[in-house]
Design an enzyme around this catalytic site. Structure first.
Site, PDB file in Angstrom:
ATOM      1  N   LYS A  10      58.249  46.265  48.685  1.00 50.78           N
ATOM      2  CA  LYS A  10      59.082  45.220  49.292  1.00 50.78           C
ATOM      3  C   LYS A  10      60.473  45.780  49.642  1.00 50.78           C
ATOM      4  O   LYS A  10      60.846  46.875  49.187  1.00 50.78           O
ATOM      5  CB  LYS A  10      59.171  44.039  48.311  1.00 50.78           C
ATOM      6  CG  LYS A  10      57.815  43.344  48.088  1.00 50.78           C
ATOM      7  CD  LYS A  10      57.955  42.137  47.158  1.00 50.78           C
ATOM      8  CE  LYS A  10      56.642  41.377  47.018  1.00 50.78           C
ATOM      9  NZ  LYS A  10      56.782  40.163  46.163  1.00 50.78           N
ATOM     10  N   TYR A  50      51.616  35.440  53.682  1.00 46.60           N
ATOM     11  CA  TYR A  50      51.786  34.535  52.528  1.00 46.60           C
ATOM     12  C   TYR A  50      51.315  33.124  52.896  1.00 46.60           C
ATOM     13  O   TYR A  50      51.973  32.142  52.563  1.00 46.60           O
ATOM     14  CB  TYR A  50      53.256  34.521  52.112  1.00 46.60           C
ATOM     15  CG  TYR A  50      53.692  35.746  51.321  1.00 46.60           C
ATOM     16  CD1 TYR A  50      53.074  36.093  50.116  1.00 46.60           C
ATOM     17  CD2 TYR A  50      54.750  36.543  51.760  1.00 46.60           C
ATOM     18  CE1 TYR A  50      53.486  37.208  49.381  1.00 46.60           C
ATOM     19  CE2 TYR A  50      55.168  37.659  51.025  1.00 46.60           C
ATOM     20  CZ  TYR A  50      54.530  37.974  49.837  1.00 46.60           C
ATOM     21  OH  TYR A  50      54.946  39.073  49.098  1.00 46.60           O
ATOM     22  N   ARG A  89      46.731  45.797  40.399  1.00 45.95           N
ATOM     23  CA  ARG A  89      47.446  44.627  39.874  1.00 45.95           C
ATOM     24  C   ARG A  89      47.906  44.870  38.423  1.00 45.95           C
ATOM     25  O   ARG A  89      49.000  44.472  38.038  1.00 45.95           O
ATOM     26  CB  ARG A  89      46.545  43.381  39.901  1.00 45.95           C
ATOM     27  CG  ARG A  89      46.424  42.728  41.245  1.00 45.95           C
ATOM     28  CD  ARG A  89      47.697  42.071  41.723  1.00 45.95           C
ATOM     29  NE  ARG A  89      47.981  40.787  41.130  1.00 45.95           N
ATOM     30  CZ  ARG A  89      48.666  39.809  41.707  1.00 45.95           C
ATOM     31  NH1 ARG A  89      49.127  39.975  42.941  1.00 45.95           N
ATOM     32  NH2 ARG A  89      48.907  38.695  41.100  1.00 45.95           N
ATOM     33  N   THR A  95      53.994  38.464  38.013  1.00 44.60           N
ATOM     34  CA  THR A  95      54.897  38.120  39.124  1.00 44.60           C
ATOM     35  C   THR A  95      56.364  38.092  38.698  1.00 44.60           C
ATOM     36  O   THR A  95      57.236  38.589  39.407  1.00 44.60           O
ATOM     37  CB  THR A  95      54.501  36.734  39.692  1.00 44.60           C
ATOM     38  OG1 THR A  95      53.108  36.759  40.021  1.00 44.60           O
ATOM     39  CG2 THR A  95      55.310  36.372  40.922  1.00 44.60           C
ATOM     40  N   ARG A 106      56.740  46.195  37.845  1.00 49.41           N
ATOM     41  CA  ARG A 106      57.702  45.087  37.811  1.00 49.41           C
ATOM     42  C   ARG A 106      58.445  45.023  36.483  1.00 49.41           C
ATOM     43  O   ARG A 106      59.624  44.643  36.446  1.00 49.41           O
ATOM     44  CB  ARG A 106      56.974  43.774  38.100  1.00 49.41           C
ATOM     45  CG  ARG A 106      56.551  43.631  39.562  1.00 49.41           C
ATOM     46  CD  ARG A 106      55.564  42.508  39.762  1.00 49.41           C
ATOM     47  NE  ARG A 106      55.328  42.183  41.166  1.00 49.41           N
ATOM     48  CZ  ARG A 106      54.406  41.322  41.578  1.00 49.41           C
ATOM     49  NH1 ARG A 106      53.612  40.722  40.706  1.00 49.41           N
ATOM     50  NH2 ARG A 106      54.263  41.071  42.868  1.00 49.41           N
ATOM     51  N   ASN A 126      60.727  41.432  43.105  1.00 47.23           N
ATOM     52  CA  ASN A 126      59.828  42.086  42.149  1.00 47.23           C
ATOM     53  C   ASN A 126      59.147  43.318  42.735  1.00 47.23           C
ATOM     54  O   ASN A 126      58.059  43.695  42.310  1.00 47.23           O
ATOM     55  CB  ASN A 126      58.805  41.081  41.607  1.00 47.23           C
ATOM     56  CG  ASN A 126      58.009  40.404  42.716  1.00 47.23           C
ATOM     57  OD1 ASN A 126      58.164  40.760  43.881  1.00 47.23           O
ATOM     58  ND2 ASN A 126      57.170  39.463  42.354  1.00 47.23           N
ATOM     59  N   HIS A 129      54.123  44.094  46.321  1.00 42.33           N
ATOM     60  CA  HIS A 129      53.013  43.150  46.484  1.00 42.33           C
ATOM     61  C   HIS A 129      51.724  43.916  46.318  1.00 42.33           C
ATOM     62  O   HIS A 129      51.605  45.046  46.792  1.00 42.33           O
ATOM     63  CB  HIS A 129      53.043  42.524  47.885  1.00 42.33           C
ATOM     64  CG  HIS A 129      51.756  41.831  48.226  1.00 42.33           C
ATOM     65  ND1 HIS A 129      51.501  40.530  47.862  1.00 42.33           N
ATOM     66  CD2 HIS A 129      50.628  42.266  48.853  1.00 42.33           C
ATOM     67  CE1 HIS A 129      50.281  40.189  48.258  1.00 42.33           C
ATOM     68  NE2 HIS A 129      49.737  41.232  48.863  1.00 42.33           N
ATOM     69  N   GLU A 140      43.841  40.851  53.597  1.00 41.05           N
ATOM     70  CA  GLU A 140      45.172  41.448  53.778  1.00 41.05           C
ATOM     71  C   GLU A 140      45.108  42.842  54.403  1.00 41.05           C
ATOM     72  O   GLU A 140      45.944  43.187  55.254  1.00 41.05           O
ATOM     73  CB  GLU A 140      45.900  41.506  52.428  1.00 41.05           C
ATOM     74  CG  GLU A 140      46.278  40.118  51.926  1.00 41.05           C
ATOM     75  CD  GLU A 140      47.005  40.137  50.591  1.00 41.05           C
ATOM     76  OE1 GLU A 140      47.484  39.077  50.176  1.00 41.05           O
ATOM     77  OE2 GLU A 140      47.090  41.218  49.947  1.00 41.05           O
TER      78      GLU A 140
HETATM   79  O1  CDP Z   1      53.091  38.527  44.193  1.00 43.33           O
HETATM   80  P1  CDP Z   1      52.179  37.771  43.246  1.00 43.33           P
HETATM   81  O2  CDP Z   1      50.744  37.740  43.726  1.00 43.33           O
HETATM   82  O3  CDP Z   1      52.312  38.267  41.833  1.00 43.33           O
HETATM   83  O4  CDP Z   1      52.702  36.238  43.201  1.00 43.33           O
HETATM   84  P2  CDP Z   1      52.468  35.031  44.223  1.00 43.33           P
HETATM   85  O5  CDP Z   1      52.229  33.795  43.419  1.00 43.33           O
HETATM   86  O6  CDP Z   1      51.414  35.385  45.228  1.00 43.33           O
HETATM   87  O7  CDP Z   1      53.891  34.875  44.924  1.00 43.33           O
HETATM   88  C1  CDP Z   1      54.266  35.677  46.005  1.00 43.33           C
HETATM   89  C2  CDP Z   1      55.692  36.110  45.821  1.00 43.33           C
HETATM   90  O8  CDP Z   1      56.545  34.965  45.887  1.00 43.33           O
HETATM   91  C3  CDP Z   1      56.077  36.746  44.485  1.00 43.33           C
HETATM   92  O9  CDP Z   1      55.680  38.101  44.370  1.00 43.33           O
HETATM   93  C4  CDP Z   1      57.581  36.597  44.483  1.00 43.33           C
HETATM   94  O10 CDP Z   1      58.228  37.641  45.197  1.00 43.33           O
HETATM   95  C5  CDP Z   1      57.775  35.275  45.268  1.00 43.33           C
HETATM   96  N1  CDP Z   1      58.202  34.161  44.403  1.00 43.33           N
HETATM   97  C6  CDP Z   1      59.546  33.757  44.444  1.00 43.33           C
HETATM   98  O11 CDP Z   1      60.338  34.334  45.189  1.00 43.33           O
HETATM   99  N2  CDP Z   1      59.971  32.731  43.646  1.00 43.33           N
HETATM  100  C7  CDP Z   1      59.135  32.087  42.818  1.00 43.33           C
HETATM  101  N3  CDP Z   1      59.579  31.094  42.050  1.00 43.33           N
HETATM  102  C8  CDP Z   1      57.767  32.474  42.775  1.00 43.33           C
HETATM  103  C9  CDP Z   1      57.325  33.536  43.588  1.00 43.33           C
HETATM  104 MG    MG Z   2      49.926  36.853  45.399  1.00 51.30          MG
END
Ligand code: CDP
Ligand code: MG
Length: 163
Positions: A10, A50, A89, A95, A106, A126, A129, A140
């Site tokens: 990112k 997303y 992962r 996350t 992370r 974080n 992705h 994806e």
């Molecule tokens: O990336 P990951 O699959 O772990 O999580 P996701 O539920 O698919 O969310 C996508 C991205 O949204 C996260 O990696 C965070 O960068 C962002 N996010 C955020 O900015 N604020 C939150 N409260 C939750 C997620």
């Molecule tokens: Mg995700």
């Protein structure tokens, strides 16, 4: 069992100069980078990538996430290996950096919490992705890479694993 998964370094990882260290972790574990490019995406493309975040996490999260993800270029990679989706992962960690275990990307390179980010109206920075499951990975990789941008070659790790 040999899977392809999508990894994005990112904008925070790119701007912090962490690309090499993060890619090294995957190379060290024997994964093969079979496609890579730097992309400065726009919000339209971000919404395609997303597409389910608004539904899962709410419109406000999608908004701040797209602000964050379009602040600079990302390094997009297709990573291949045995159970690559689950294995990558595992190396990425959860996350929320605050909850991510030490030893994960992370957990080692960030520590921000949901509470801090949400209270300040900012995205969770974080670093990385990675596709969440095999179905998401197929979708994806197809979104980010054309077939001719993915390469087939052998690594020394494959010799090590197979013999
Ligand atoms: O990336 P990951 O699959 O772990 O999580 P996701 O539920 O698919 O969310 C996508 C991205 O949204 C996260 O990696 C965070 O960068 C962002 N996010 C955020 O900015 N604020 C939150 N409260 C939750 C997620
Ligand atoms: Mg995700």
């Amino acid at each position: 069992m040999i899977e392809k998964t999508l990894v994005l370094l990112k904008p925070d990882a790119v701007q912090r100069g962490l690309m090499g260290r993060i890619i090294s972790r995957f190379e060290d574990a024997g994964f093969k980078v079979i496609g890579a490019k730097m992309v400065w995406m726009d919000k339209e493309f971000g919404k395609k990538h997303y597409f389910d975040v608004a539904e899962r996490r709410g419109e406000q999260v999608l908004k701040v996430l797209l602000e964050f993800m379009t602040r600079g270029p990302v390094m997009a990679m297709c990573v291949e290996g045995i159970n690559a989706v689950e294995n990558v992962r595992k190396m990425v960690g959860s996350t929320e950096p605050k909850s991510a275990q030490p030893g994960t990307i992370r957990g080692d390179f960030a520590h921000v919490s949901y509470g801090y980010a949400d209270n300040n109206g900012i995205g969770i920075k974080n670093l990385i992705h990675a596709s969440g499951n095999v179905e998401e990975a197929k979708q994806e990789v197809g979104l980010w890479f054309k077939d001719e941008e993915l390469h087939s070659y052998k690594t020394v790790h494959e010799i090590h694993i197979r013999e």
